[in-house]
Design a protein around this motif. Structure first.
Motif, PDB file in Angstrom:
ATOM      1  N   ALA A   1       4.873   3.245 -10.902  1.00 18.70           N
ATOM      2  CA  ALA A   1       5.610   4.509 -10.996  1.00 18.70           C
ATOM      3  C   ALA A   1       6.985   4.337 -11.638  1.00 18.70           C
ATOM      4  O   ALA A   1       7.400   5.167 -12.444  1.00 18.70           O
ATOM      5  CB  ALA A   1       5.755   5.151  -9.617  1.00 18.70           C
ATOM      6  N   GLN A   2       7.697   3.287 -11.300  1.00 20.54           N
ATOM      7  CA  GLN A   2       9.029   3.093 -11.878  1.00 20.54           C
ATOM      8  C   GLN A   2       8.998   2.308 -13.180  1.00 20.54           C
ATOM      9  O   GLN A   2      10.040   1.950 -13.721  1.00 20.54           O
ATOM     10  CB  GLN A   2       9.957   2.435 -10.868  1.00 20.54           C
ATOM     11  CG  GLN A   2       9.516   1.081 -10.388  1.00 20.54           C
ATOM     12  CD  GLN A   2      10.450   0.556  -9.322  1.00 20.54           C
ATOM     13  OE1 GLN A   2      11.657   0.767  -9.378  1.00 20.54           O
ATOM     14  NE2 GLN A   2       9.901  -0.132  -8.334  1.00 20.54           N
ATOM     15  N   HIS A   3       7.791   2.049 -13.694  1.00 21.33           N
ATOM     16  CA  HIS A   3       7.641   1.287 -14.933  1.00 21.33           C
ATOM     17  C   HIS A   3       6.864   2.074 -15.988  1.00 21.33           C
ATOM     18  O   HIS A   3       6.188   1.486 -16.834  1.00 21.33           O
ATOM     19  CB  HIS A   3       6.958  -0.049 -14.652  1.00 21.33           C
ATOM     20  CG  HIS A   3       7.637  -0.854 -13.602  1.00 21.33           C
ATOM     21  ND1 HIS A   3       8.883  -1.431 -13.798  1.00 21.33           N
ATOM     22  CD2 HIS A   3       7.287  -1.149 -12.329  1.00 21.33           C
ATOM     23  CE1 HIS A   3       9.249  -2.054 -12.698  1.00 21.33           C
ATOM     24  NE2 HIS A   3       8.302  -1.897 -11.793  1.00 21.33           N
ATOM     25  N   VAL A   4       6.978   3.408 -15.949  1.00 25.49           N
ATOM     26  CA  VAL A   4       6.274   4.271 -16.901  1.00 25.49           C
ATOM     27  C   VAL A   4       6.662   3.921 -18.336  1.00 25.49           C
ATOM     28  O   VAL A   4       5.842   4.022 -19.249  1.00 25.49           O
ATOM     29  CB  VAL A   4       6.567   5.758 -16.587  1.00 25.49           C
ATOM     30  CG1 VAL A   4       5.944   6.677 -17.624  1.00 25.49           C
ATOM     31  CG2 VAL A   4       6.058   6.105 -15.202  1.00 25.49           C
ATOM     32  N   HIS A   5       7.880   3.469 -18.529  1.00 25.16           N
ATOM     33  CA  HIS A   5       8.370   3.117 -19.867  1.00 25.16           C
ATOM     34  C   HIS A   5       7.542   2.016 -20.525  1.00 25.16           C
ATOM     35  O   HIS A   5       7.588   1.842 -21.741  1.00 25.16           O
ATOM     36  CB  HIS A   5       9.845   2.690 -19.794  1.00 25.16           C
ATOM     37  CG  HIS A   5      10.064   1.456 -18.968  1.00 25.16           C
ATOM     38  ND1 HIS A   5      10.088   1.486 -17.585  1.00 25.16           N
ATOM     39  CD2 HIS A   5      10.232   0.167 -19.330  1.00 25.16           C
ATOM     40  CE1 HIS A   5      10.281   0.258 -17.130  1.00 25.16           C
ATOM     41  NE2 HIS A   5      10.376  -0.562 -18.180  1.00 25.16           N
ATOM     42  N   LEU A   6       6.762   1.274 -19.738  1.00 28.68           N
ATOM     43  CA  LEU A   6       5.924   0.219 -20.305  1.00 28.68           C
ATOM     44  C   LEU A   6       4.709   0.782 -21.042  1.00 28.68           C
ATOM     45  O   LEU A   6       4.104   0.082 -21.847  1.00 28.68           O
ATOM     46  CB  LEU A   6       5.453  -0.740 -19.203  1.00 28.68           C
ATOM     47  CG  LEU A   6       6.543  -1.527 -18.494  1.00 28.68           C
ATOM     48  CD1 LEU A   6       5.944  -2.347 -17.361  1.00 28.68           C
ATOM     49  CD2 LEU A   6       7.296  -2.411 -19.475  1.00 28.68           C
ATOM     50  N   GLY A   7       4.351   2.029 -20.746  1.00 30.15           N
ATOM     51  CA  GLY A   7       3.233   2.664 -21.434  1.00 30.15           C
ATOM     52  C   GLY A   7       1.880   2.072 -21.106  1.00 30.15           C
ATOM     53  O   GLY A   7       0.978   2.083 -21.949  1.00 30.15           O
ATOM     54  N   ILE A   8       1.697   1.578 -19.905  1.00 26.86           N
ATOM     55  CA  ILE A   8       0.431   0.947 -19.528  1.00 26.86           C
ATOM     56  C   ILE A   8      -0.703   1.971 -19.461  1.00 26.86           C
ATOM     57  O   ILE A   8      -1.857   1.630 -19.652  1.00 26.86           O
ATOM     58  CB  ILE A   8       0.592   0.136 -18.230  1.00 26.86           C
ATOM     59  CG1 ILE A   8       1.515  -1.063 -18.522  1.00 26.86           C
ATOM     60  CG2 ILE A   8      -0.747  -0.334 -17.677  1.00 26.86           C
ATOM     61  CD1 ILE A   8       1.843  -1.931 -17.335  1.00 26.86           C
TER      62      ILE A   8
ATOM     63  N   VAL B   1      -5.838   3.063 -11.979  1.00 25.04           N
ATOM     64  CA  VAL B   1      -6.310   4.437 -11.990  1.00 25.04           C
ATOM     65  C   VAL B   1      -5.780   5.132 -13.245  1.00 25.04           C
ATOM     66  O   VAL B   1      -4.588   5.082 -13.530  1.00 25.04           O
ATOM     67  CB  VAL B   1      -5.831   5.197 -10.728  1.00 25.04           C
ATOM     68  CG1 VAL B   1      -6.357   6.625 -10.725  1.00 25.04           C
ATOM     69  CG2 VAL B   1      -6.262   4.461  -9.462  1.00 25.04           C
ATOM     70  N   THR B   2      -6.688   5.784 -13.981  1.00 26.59           N
ATOM     71  CA  THR B   2      -6.302   6.580 -15.132  1.00 26.59           C
ATOM     72  C   THR B   2      -6.760   8.017 -14.922  1.00 26.59           C
ATOM     73  O   THR B   2      -7.671   8.282 -14.141  1.00 26.59           O
ATOM     74  CB  THR B   2      -6.916   6.041 -16.428  1.00 26.59           C
ATOM     75  OG1 THR B   2      -8.333   6.033 -16.309  1.00 26.59           O
ATOM     76  CG2 THR B   2      -6.422   4.643 -16.737  1.00 26.59           C
ATOM     77  N   GLY B   3      -6.140   8.937 -15.622  1.00 24.98           N
ATOM     78  CA  GLY B   3      -6.508  10.346 -15.533  1.00 24.98           C
ATOM     79  C   GLY B   3      -5.583  11.118 -14.627  1.00 24.98           C
ATOM     80  O   GLY B   3      -4.722  10.537 -13.965  1.00 24.98           O
TER      81      GLY B   3
ATOM     82  N   THR C   1       0.834  -1.195   0.000  1.00 25.51           N
ATOM     83  CA  THR C   1       0.000   0.000   0.000  1.00 25.51           C
ATOM     84  C   THR C   1       0.876   1.255   0.000  1.00 25.51           C
ATOM     85  O   THR C   1       2.066   1.195   0.304  1.00 25.51           O
ATOM     86  CB  THR C   1      -0.913   0.020   1.241  1.00 25.51           C
ATOM     87  OG1 THR C   1      -0.102  -0.042   2.411  1.00 25.51           O
ATOM     88  CG2 THR C   1      -1.886  -1.139   1.228  1.00 25.51           C
ATOM     89  N   GLY C   2       0.262   2.388  -0.342  1.00 23.57           N
ATOM     90  CA  GLY C   2       0.927   3.672  -0.202  1.00 23.57           C
ATOM     91  C   GLY C   2       1.790   4.112  -1.361  1.00 23.57           C
ATOM     92  O   GLY C   2       2.493   5.117  -1.248  1.00 23.57           O
ATOM     93  N   ALA C   3       1.792   3.392  -2.476  1.00 26.55           N
ATOM     94  CA  ALA C   3       2.635   3.771  -3.606  1.00 26.55           C
ATOM     95  C   ALA C   3       1.997   3.309  -4.907  1.00 26.55           C
ATOM     96  O   ALA C   3       1.262   2.319  -4.936  1.00 26.55           O
ATOM     97  CB  ALA C   3       4.019   3.152  -3.471  1.00 26.55           C
ATOM     98  N   ASP C   4       2.309   4.040  -5.969  1.00 20.38           N
ATOM     99  CA  ASP C   4       1.909   3.615  -7.306  1.00 20.38           C
ATOM    100  C   ASP C   4       2.844   2.485  -7.719  1.00 20.38           C
ATOM    101  O   ASP C   4       4.046   2.691  -7.882  1.00 20.38           O
ATOM    102  CB  ASP C   4       2.006   4.793  -8.276  1.00 20.38           C
ATOM    103  CG  ASP C   4       1.755   4.409  -9.724  1.00 20.38           C
ATOM    104  OD1 ASP C   4       1.375   3.252 -10.002  1.00 20.38           O
ATOM    105  OD2 ASP C   4       1.941   5.289 -10.584  1.00 20.38           O
ATOM    106  N   LEU C   5       2.300   1.301  -7.891  1.00 20.18           N
ATOM    107  CA  LEU C   5       3.120   0.132  -8.209  1.00 20.18           C
ATOM    108  C   LEU C   5       3.759   0.230  -9.586  1.00 20.18           C
ATOM    109  O   LEU C   5       4.733  -0.467  -9.873  1.00 20.18           O
ATOM    110  CB  LEU C   5       2.282  -1.142  -8.118  1.00 20.18           C
ATOM    111  CG  LEU C   5       1.575  -1.393  -6.788  1.00 20.18           C
ATOM    112  CD1 LEU C   5       0.799  -2.700  -6.843  1.00 20.18           C
ATOM    113  CD2 LEU C   5       2.546  -1.374  -5.631  1.00 20.18           C
TER     114      LEU C   5
ATOM    115  N   GLY D   1      -1.650   4.151 -16.917  1.00 20.83           N
ATOM    116  CA  GLY D   1      -2.324   4.386 -15.645  1.00 20.83           C
ATOM    117  C   GLY D   1      -1.434   3.995 -14.488  1.00 20.83           C
ATOM    118  O   GLY D   1      -0.247   3.749 -14.655  1.00 20.83           O
ATOM    119  N   SER D   2      -2.046   3.943 -13.326  1.00 23.45           N
ATOM    120  CA  SER D   2      -1.340   3.608 -12.098  1.00 23.45           C
ATOM    121  C   SER D   2      -2.031   2.429 -11.432  1.00 23.45           C
ATOM    122  O   SER D   2      -3.220   2.201 -11.637  1.00 23.45           O
ATOM    123  CB  SER D   2      -1.369   4.799 -11.139  1.00 23.45           C
ATOM    124  OG  SER D   2      -0.818   5.943 -11.743  1.00 23.45           O
ATOM    125  N   LEU D   3      -1.281   1.698 -10.626  1.00 24.82           N
ATOM    126  CA  LEU D   3      -1.837   0.611  -9.825  1.00 24.82           C
ATOM    127  C   LEU D   3      -1.625   0.931  -8.351  1.00 24.82           C
ATOM    128  O   LEU D   3      -0.504   1.259  -7.939  1.00 24.82           O
ATOM    129  CB  LEU D   3      -1.158  -0.723 -10.140  1.00 24.82           C
ATOM    130  CG  LEU D   3      -1.549  -1.432 -11.417  1.00 24.82           C
ATOM    131  CD1 LEU D   3      -0.677  -2.669 -11.623  1.00 24.82           C
ATOM    132  CD2 LEU D   3      -3.016  -1.831 -11.397  1.00 24.82           C
TER     133      LEU D   3
END
Length: 106
Positions: free
Chosen positions: A66-73, A103-105, A60-64, A75-77
């Motif tokens: 965040a360090q994988h933005v390069h994947l282009g998914i 989460v998107t947006g 909990t407490g973090a965007d899972l 959104g956030s988990l």
């Protein structure tokens, strides 16, 4: 554009399933790491089974992602629990008292 929260349905056990996130199909695998400081971990693969990222701890407490933005998914988990905000999912609590959201947006 408003944020959109999508509950990813999970069960309190290891599991594999496909899900569309931001209109792209991914294969998710959730496993339990039965070690002293273990817990649930998440692997994400593409639609044909290629692993994109493996071993993300469900905490909990973090965007899972965040360090994988390069994947282009796209959104956030986030993991939440019905208990204390700092709790991690327990073996029998995943999908019951602990929840995974995409989460998107803004």
């Amino acid at each position: 554009m408003a944020q959109t929260f999508t509950l990813i349905p999970l069960l309190p056990r290891g599991q594999r399933f496909s899900i569309a996130l931001a209109s792209i199909t991914y294969n998710l695998r959730v496993t339990w790491n039965d070690a002293e400081e273990g817990g649930y971990i998440l692997d994400i693969g593409d639609a044909v089974g290629n692993i994109l990222v493996a071993g993300i701890p469900l905490v909990t407490g973090a965007d899972l992602l965040a360090q994988h933005v390069h994947l282009g998914i796209g959104g956030s988990l986030f993991v939440t629990t019905d208990r204390d905000t700092g709790d991690v999912p327990t073996f029998d609590g995943l999908g019951v008292t602990s929840h995974l959201y995409f989460v998107t947006g803004p």
